[in-house]
Design a protein around this motif. Structure first.
Motif, mmCIF file in Angstrom:
data_model
loop_
_atom_site.group_PDB
_atom_site.id
_atom_site.type_symbol
_atom_site.label_atom_id
_atom_site.label_comp_id
_atom_site.label_asym_id
_atom_site.label_seq_id
_atom_site.Cartn_x
_atom_site.Cartn_y
_atom_site.Cartn_z
ATOM 1 N N ARG A 93 0.869 -1.183 0.000
ATOM 2 C CA ARG A 93 0.000 0.000 0.000
ATOM 3 C C ARG A 93 0.906 1.233 0.000
ATOM 4 N N LEU A 94 0.738 2.058 -0.989
ATOM 5 C CA LEU A 94 1.571 3.244 -1.162
ATOM 6 C C LEU A 94 0.723 4.496 -0.936
ATOM 7 N N ALA A 95 1.246 5.409 -0.139
ATOM 8 C CA ALA A 95 0.524 6.654 0.173
ATOM 9 C C ALA A 95 1.308 7.845 -0.364
ATOM 10 N N CYS A 96 0.576 8.798 -0.920
ATOM 11 C CA CYS A 96 1.182 10.028 -1.433
ATOM 12 C C CYS A 96 1.491 10.966 -0.250
ATOM 13 N N THR A 97 2.689 11.515 -0.239
ATOM 14 C CA THR A 97 3.081 12.391 0.868
ATOM 15 C C THR A 97 2.406 13.761 0.817
ATOM 16 N N ASP A 98 1.854 14.109 -0.347
ATOM 17 C CA ASP A 98 1.217 15.426 -0.465
ATOM 18 C C ASP A 98 -0.288 15.343 -0.253
ATOM 19 N N CYS A 99 -0.960 14.538 -1.094
ATOM 20 C CA CYS A 99 -2.435 14.495 -1.043
ATOM 21 C C CYS A 99 -2.976 13.357 -0.202
ATOM 22 N N LYS A 100 -2.099 12.549 0.370
ATOM 23 C CA LYS A 100 -2.494 11.424 1.244
ATOM 24 C C LYS A 100 -3.300 10.341 0.535
ATOM 25 N N THR A 101 -3.206 10.295 -0.819
ATOM 26 C CA THR A 101 -3.909 9.252 -1.563
ATOM 27 C C THR A 101 -3.192 7.914 -1.403
ATOM 28 N N ILE A 102 -3.953 6.893 -1.130
ATOM 29 C CA ILE A 102 -3.393 5.541 -0.958
ATOM 30 C C ILE A 102 -3.625 4.743 -2.241
ATOM 31 N N THR A 103 -2.561 4.110 -2.741
ATOM 32 C CA THR A 103 -2.614 3.332 -3.978
ATOM 33 C C THR A 103 -2.205 1.892 -3.687
ATOM 34 N N GLN A 104 -2.983 0.966 -4.237
ATOM 35 C CA GLN A 104 -2.672 -0.457 -4.075
ATOM 36 C C GLN A 104 -3.200 -1.233 -5.268
ATOM 37 N N THR A 105 -2.392 -2.169 -5.756
ATOM 38 C CA THR A 105 -2.799 -2.998 -6.886
ATOM 39 C C THR A 105 -3.944 -3.922 -6.479
ATOM 40 N N ALA A 106 -4.871 -4.125 -7.409
ATOM 41 C CA ALA A 106 -5.998 -5.028 -7.122
ATOM 42 C C ALA A 106 -5.494 -6.454 -6.914
ATOM 43 N N ALA A 107 -6.188 -7.188 -6.074
ATOM 44 C CA ALA A 107 -5.812 -8.580 -5.794
ATOM 45 C C ALA A 107 -5.978 -9.442 -7.050
ATOM 46 N N PRO A 108 -5.028 -10.331 -7.312
ATOM 47 C CA PRO A 108 -5.169 -11.202 -8.489
ATOM 48 C C PRO A 108 -6.341 -12.156 -8.312
ATOM 49 N N SER A 109 -6.974 -12.470 -9.423
ATOM 50 C CA SER A 109 -8.104 -13.398 -9.375
ATOM 51 C C SER A 109 -7.603 -14.808 -9.107
ATOM 52 N N ARG A 110 -8.485 -15.638 -8.564
ATOM 53 C CA ARG A 110 -8.154 -17.022 -8.255
ATOM 54 C C ARG A 110 -9.097 -17.947 -9.007
ATOM 55 N N PRO A 111 -8.631 -19.143 -9.343
ATOM 56 C CA PRO A 111 -9.527 -20.084 -10.026
ATOM 57 C C PRO A 111 -10.768 -20.405 -9.200
ATOM 58 N N VAL A 112 -10.583 -20.616 -7.905
ATOM 59 C CA VAL A 112 -11.689 -20.862 -6.989
ATOM 60 C C VAL A 112 -11.840 -19.618 -6.117
ATOM 61 N N GLU A 113 -12.996 -18.996 -6.199
ATOM 62 C CA GLU A 113 -13.232 -17.749 -5.475
ATOM 63 C C GLU A 113 -12.980 -17.944 -3.973
ATOM 64 N N ARG A 114 -12.084 -17.124 -3.433
ATOM 65 C CA ARG A 114 -11.734 -17.131 -2.011
ATOM 66 C C ARG A 114 -11.187 -18.498 -1.568
ATOM 67 N N GLY A 115 -10.679 -19.253 -2.517
ATOM 68 C CA GLY A 115 -10.118 -20.559 -2.184
ATOM 69 C C GLY A 115 -8.611 -20.489 -2.060
ATOM 70 N N MET A 116 -8.034 -21.500 -1.427
ATOM 71 C CA MET A 116 -6.591 -21.499 -1.216
ATOM 72 C C MET A 116 -5.860 -22.334 -2.250
ATOM 73 N N ALA A 117 -6.558 -22.923 -3.201
ATOM 74 C CA ALA A 117 -5.929 -23.780 -4.206
ATOM 75 C C ALA A 117 -5.489 -22.950 -5.399
ATOM 76 N N GLY A 118 -4.234 -23.116 -5.800
ATOM 77 C CA GLY A 118 -3.734 -22.465 -6.992
ATOM 78 C C GLY A 118 -4.066 -23.260 -8.239
ATOM 79 N N ALA A 119 -3.762 -22.666 -9.388
ATOM 80 C CA ALA A 119 -4.090 -23.312 -10.652
ATOM 81 C C ALA A 119 -3.340 -24.637 -10.807
ATOM 82 N N GLY A 120 -2.083 -24.693 -10.359
ATOM 83 C CA GLY A 120 -1.321 -25.928 -10.487
ATOM 84 C C GLY A 120 -1.902 -27.065 -9.668
#
Length: 529
Positions: A154-181
């Motif tokens: 999470r990155l915050a701007c020192t001037d305008c205090k805007t917080i930037t963060q990359t969206a979470a990558p999608s998973r094959p099983v929604e909210r699951g712990m199993a990867g594609a492999g």
């Protein structure tokens, strides 16, 4: 007793004897039929699956040995036969280990001297290398688990205090712990390697990863729903062909709480034009139904027209009524009925069943010679070589049918071929059609092996899931693609893939891209190790 009474008694007894003889004849025919069915069922359950016709063998008949007449012995020996040539014996297994496998080198140096140097143990002087002997051993490390940590700063701007963060990558099983492999491994282990989920749980437990069978079952269902559009795209590709192979096989399905188990069906449709030099990618499409009613293939093929190569199942008859779909029968099915009788007769040469098998073998010999040739050439060869064989075979079948009892197994086997003769000989006039339906039977082989291991499906939803996964794995195999690599590649991308471009993920489309992705992934794993 008067003479009239004697005549009446004689007539009554004669009638009883005649009726008894007729009953005995019917009973003997029934016994023969049941023996053939018993032999067929025993072979299906315990015997070998090969139906290859063997040459005449020594058989014991009534205590006597049938010995073939030996050829006359000649004293003249050819020069070539007289020479004792040594033939190279091919050892089973790999002659050379594949080049793409990683190598780990272990150097076995001679024992060091007393001062730690490389000295001669005989005279104590220094040694120099004059060569080396290299041998390779193929080894194996069991598949291992690893955890992929997705870190999103999470990155915050020192001037305008805007917080930037990359969206979470999608998973094959929604909210699951199993990867594609892992998902790809579970699917391939179950539907390609026929390993039930509970056995997979036991294997994972030995690696220290405890997973419940219900968890794996949920993963399979969710992965099948995610991959369903891709299976439908393969189905559309199959139905774009003008000739397809069709067949079905039973599979046991549980009926849920308080309900009895039932017999569902997995239907298969195969498009494979390679035997007639077609360039379209081969594909296989599975569909599930809770029963074997003819309405199911009618629904699957409602918008399709072309040539359907299948067995003589009555449920297909409504497909042929309007002429939109043309029937092409299978000589393998016709041959199998004679083979069952031949096996029941201990494979004795010269029997009617053996004569029929030898005549049908001529058809398959011609087919083997023209496999892979263009359709027009196949048609020309069939017109010249196969047509006379078929004419002679039909004449022999008609004469045989007149010789045997109407209810004998031989009459039923010959009658099956004659009643479907038009569909059986259709291949002779069209080079696109095969003489047999082996493409569909090969596609169903994985189902037949799998149901011996996991015994049943849990529900109708499980049947639909199985149809989706069998479609993807079977199509990948037909195109020479590793199904686990393909499923992993697709599962990593399909969640974010556009629905209107699903055809971009078909096996033959992504084959080249898969190789590049697999190489990049191998480099990443090597660096992480």
């Amino acid at each position: 007793m008067t003479s009239e009474d004697l005549v009446a008694n004689n007539a009554a007894l004669s009638g009883e004897v005649q009726r008894a003889q007729e009953s005995l004849k019917i009973a003997l025919l029934t016994i023969d039929k049941l023996k053939v069915e018993l032999a067929y069922l025993r072979r299906m359950k315990y015997g070998r699956s090969s139906e290859q016709l063997e040459h005449a063998q020594l058989e014991l008949v009534g205590g006597m040995v049938v010995v073939p007449t030996p050829d006359p012995v000649s004293n003249v020996i050819s020069i070539k036969a007289g020479r004792k040539t040594r033939q190279a014996k091919m050892r089973p297994g790999l002659r050379e280990l594949p080049e793409h496998l990683p190598r780990r080198t272990v150097v076995h140096a001679p024992l060091s001297g007393s001062d730690g140097g490389c000295d001669c143990q005989a005279c104590g002087r220094a040694l120099r290398e004059i060569g080396q002997d290299v041998s390779e051993v193929l080894d194996y490390e069991p598949g291992s688990f690893h955890v992929v940590r997705h870190v999103r700063p999470r990155l915050a701007c020192t001037d305008c205090k805007t917080i930037t963060q990359t969206a979470a990558p999608s998973r094959p099983v929604e909210r699951g712990m199993a990867g594609a492999g892992l998902l790809a491994h579970v699917l391939v282990s179950k539907y390609a390697d026929h390993l039930p989920l509970y056995r997979q749980c036991q294997i994972y437990a030995r690696e220290g990863v405890m997973l419940e069978r219900s968890t794996l079952a949920d993963w399979v269902g969710q992965a099948a729903r995610l991959l369903s559009p891709l299976a439908q795209a393969i189905g559309r590709h199959v139905l774009r062909g003008d000739k397809i192979h069709g067949d079905d096989t039973p599979i046991r399905v549980l009926g849920g709480k308080g309900s009895k188990a039932k017999t569902g069906r997995l239907w298969v449709y195969v498009r494979d034009d390679r035997p007639s030099a077609g360039t379209a990618p081969p594909a296989v499409w599975f569909q599930y139904s809770p029963n074997r009613k003819g309405e199911h293939p009618a629904r699957h093929l409602k918008d399709w027209q072309g040539i359907l190569q299948a067995d003589a199942f009555a449920g297909y008859n409504q497909l042929y009524e309007d002429g939109r779909i043309v029937e092409a029968a299978c000589w393998s099915h016709s041959r199998r009925k004679l083979w069952d009788i031949h096996e029941r007769q201990h494979k004795l040469p010269g029997t009617l069943a053996h004569q029929g098998l030898e005549r049908i073998a001529k058809i398959f010999k011609i087919e083997a010679e023209i496999r892979g040739k263009p359709a027009l050439r196949r048609r020309r060869v069939r017109q010249v070589q196969t047509r006379p064989v078929l004419v002679e075979l039909k004449t022999w079948m008609s004469e045989t049918l007149a010789q045997v009892s109407a209810k004998s197994p031989m009459a039923l086997a010959v009658g099956y071929s004659l009643s479907n003769w038009s569909a059986l000989v259709r291949f002779a006039g069209d080079g696109r059609i095969e003489a047999e339906n082996n493409a569909a039977e090969r596609a169903l082989r994985s189902v037949a092996i799998g149901r011996k291991n996991f015994l049943h499906l849990g529900s109708d939803a499980g049947g639909n899931s199985a149809a989706v996964i069998y479609t993807l794995i079977g199509t990948a195999k037909l195109n020479g693609i590793n199904p686990q690599h393909y499923l992993r590649y697709v599962l990593e991308r399909i969640a974010d893939h556009k629905a209107n471009r699903i055809d971009d993920l078909l096996p033959w489309v992504v084959a080249d891209q898969m190789g590049q992705a697999q190489a990049a992934q191998s480099r990443e794993l090597a660096q992480a190790a």
